[in-house]
Design an enzyme around this catalytic site. Sequence first.
Site, mmCIF file in Angstrom:
data_model
loop_
_atom_site.group_PDB
_atom_site.id
_atom_site.type_symbol
_atom_site.label_atom_id
_atom_site.label_comp_id
_atom_site.label_asym_id
_atom_site.label_seq_id
_atom_site.Cartn_x
_atom_site.Cartn_y
_atom_site.Cartn_z
ATOM 1 N N ALA A 1 -30.645 31.564 -14.434
ATOM 2 C CA ALA A 1 -30.681 32.349 -15.663
ATOM 3 C C ALA A 1 -31.682 31.647 -16.569
ATOM 4 O O ALA A 1 -31.310 30.959 -17.511
ATOM 5 C CB ALA A 1 -29.311 32.435 -16.313
ATOM 6 N N GLY B 1 -33.921 33.205 -18.306
ATOM 7 C CA GLY B 1 -33.986 33.980 -19.548
ATOM 8 C C GLY B 1 -35.394 34.337 -19.975
ATOM 9 O O GLY B 1 -35.704 34.326 -21.167
ATOM 10 N N CYS C 1 -34.207 42.385 -14.795
ATOM 11 C CA CYS C 1 -33.683 41.043 -14.978
ATOM 12 C C CYS C 1 -32.197 41.149 -15.309
ATOM 13 O O CYS C 1 -31.822 41.795 -16.278
ATOM 14 C CB CYS C 1 -34.413 40.331 -16.094
ATOM 15 S SG CYS C 1 -33.966 38.610 -16.169
#
Lengths: 302, 258
Positions: free
Chosen positions: A70, A72, A128
């Site tokens: 993750a 981001g 995502c």
Amino acid sequence: MVDLRTEIAGVRLRNPTMLASGFLDETGGSLVRVYRAGAGAVVTKSIGPEPREGYSNPTIVELDAGLLNAVGLPNPGIAAFEAELLEALAAKAVVIGSVYGKDAAEYAKVAGRMAEAGAAAIEMNLSCPHAKGLGTEIAQSEDAVQEFTRAVKDAVDVPVFPKLSPNVADIASFALAAERGGADGIVAINTVKAMAIAPELRMPILANRFGGLSGPAIRPIGVRAVYDIYEKVDIPVIGVGGIDSGHAALEYVMAGASAVQIGTALVDQGLAVFERATKEMASLLEDIGFHSVAEAVGAAHG
Amino acid sequence: MARMQVVPLLEIVTESHHTMTYRFRADFGGTAGQFVMVWIPGQDELPMALSYLGPVKGITVHAYGDATRALQSFRPGDRVGVRGPYGNTFKLEGEKVLAVAGGTGMASIIAAVEAFAQQGAAVTTAVGARTAEELLFVDRASASGEVHVSTDDGTRGFHGFVPSLAERLLEKHKFDQVLTCGPEKMMKLVVDAAMKRGLKVQASLERFMKCGIGICDACAFDDRLVCVDGPVFTGAQLAASKDFGAYRRTKDGRRVEL
Ligand SMILES: Cc1cc2nc3c(=O)[nH]c(=O)nc-3n(C[C@H](O)[C@H](O)[C@H](O)COP(=O)(O)OP(=O)(O)OC[C@H]3O[C@@H](n4cnc5c(N)ncnc54)[C@H](O)[C@@H]3O)c2cc1C
Ligand SMILES: Cc1cc2nc3c(=O)[nH]c(=O)nc-3n(C[C@H](O)[C@H](O)[C@H](O)COP(=O)(O)O)c2cc1C
Ligand code: FES
């Protein structure tokens, strides 16, 4: 001799392997290095309109089955990224620009600048699984996929490849939506939503708690997704998810992929994975009586 | 893949008011110069050099920001996550070695100083810090060879910056290998001083890291990665570098001046 050259919506590749978005592709130097190592094309990190730091660490968990991440969507933003892209293009790399945004207009704006700077095609990260407001919602709505694809198509003259999420009930219907929006090809799949917990600490390891699984564990999910999509759409498919060898790449090709992307396999095999997988594909195709990759695309369909 | 291990801290040693050493047992190896990714639960995961090798490993941490300050409140028995070891290592080549460390840079170099001494090389260590209380591992370095100390404020040893001390040592003695770790501007001076004399040099660099395993591109340094191609780079690599001593990358990947 097996012909490894391939063409996707007019983008010519010396071989069917590409670098997957998110791996060694945020800087010009790394993009050049991966291309020189033998990738047919390199896809950039997903780039947005503004710089973004991404989540705090831990952002990566190494598992036996692959990786959980993750990160981001950290990226320098399209303005700063242009210099990196130009460095890669100056070295003659075939670069596909991956883009994201919070709405259709942002996607279109970033894609426009990416194409203007020289990207051979645009990949749209619609998928995502862990960046709030930047993917999950889009990936879950067929209408949004169609609308966003249309907006990017209208903004650029190069081919547009929406990248889809496996975290939906019927991925092929999303491919159809993208095709209706004018997509020139489909990329499948992005990571599979997942979590890892440290029992000793009674808490999830990722700072974001959940993230996306990649690597060999998701290959059967990706192969099935490509197989389904190939049955439904008339545009080429690019397969990604757990490809770590020529054998694995051919699973995707026979499911219907015209090209494949490699990411997580870089952790164990390094940059040599591109040349190795390419050579393996050639010798395996020769063994089973194919003369080109193109001939093998979709061969597993009855 | 290297699995994260969640391990209890066995021993915590206060080295100075802002720096502590944390010892833990982990079932992976590790050689001089390598680092581990350390998860400070609820805070962050950061790269840290192995300051102690062997079965009971150690990291030595300067309380710099929120995460490393939070780590200061940890007690023996509290758990952290560690994965690694990552990166390359100091090459143990040379008979007469000069190690030059600035601040917490000593944490990464001390294992190399001990490894060189163990294989019979003569090691001289120049340890620099802002003030006497912050000098790290002077005793450990003394057990492995000669030690010279510098402090910015003159509270102990040479009054001035450690590259000036290194320059003096290089003038007076013959060395065939120089190691350095510390702030990059400091390392640049040491690398230049060694290169000017035609000496082999190895410097351990720091860049912002996310993955530690060569995939995320956060630690890009020229067209290399500090996490897998480094953290130790040779003088020849650094001399050819555009980034060394000049540029770093921010958390969002933008290239900025150091
Ligand atoms: C290979 C390597 C070995 C290191 N070894 C040691 C060591 O032995 N002892 C030690 O005290 N420190 C070491 N560091 C530095 C350490 O990882 C942190 O940068 C530092 O502890 C600051 O963390 P913070 O979160 O407290 O500070 P913050 O306030 O969060 O950040 C301050 C600055 O620290 C840097 N930083 C923050 N997060 C990271 C990260 N994930 N990776 C790299 N830099 C970061 C950035 O430059 C940032 O601006 C090493 C770094 C690297 C790359
Ligand atoms: C660390 C990491 C970062 C990623 N970043 C992106 C990204 O920015 N954009 C994107 O479309 N996919 C991203 N992905 C997904 C990959 O491109 C790919 O779809 C997925 O990892 C499956 O392929 P693999 O098994 O070969 O890794 C990322 C994956 C990982 C592990
Ligand atoms: S920290 Fe991710 S590539 Fe080096």
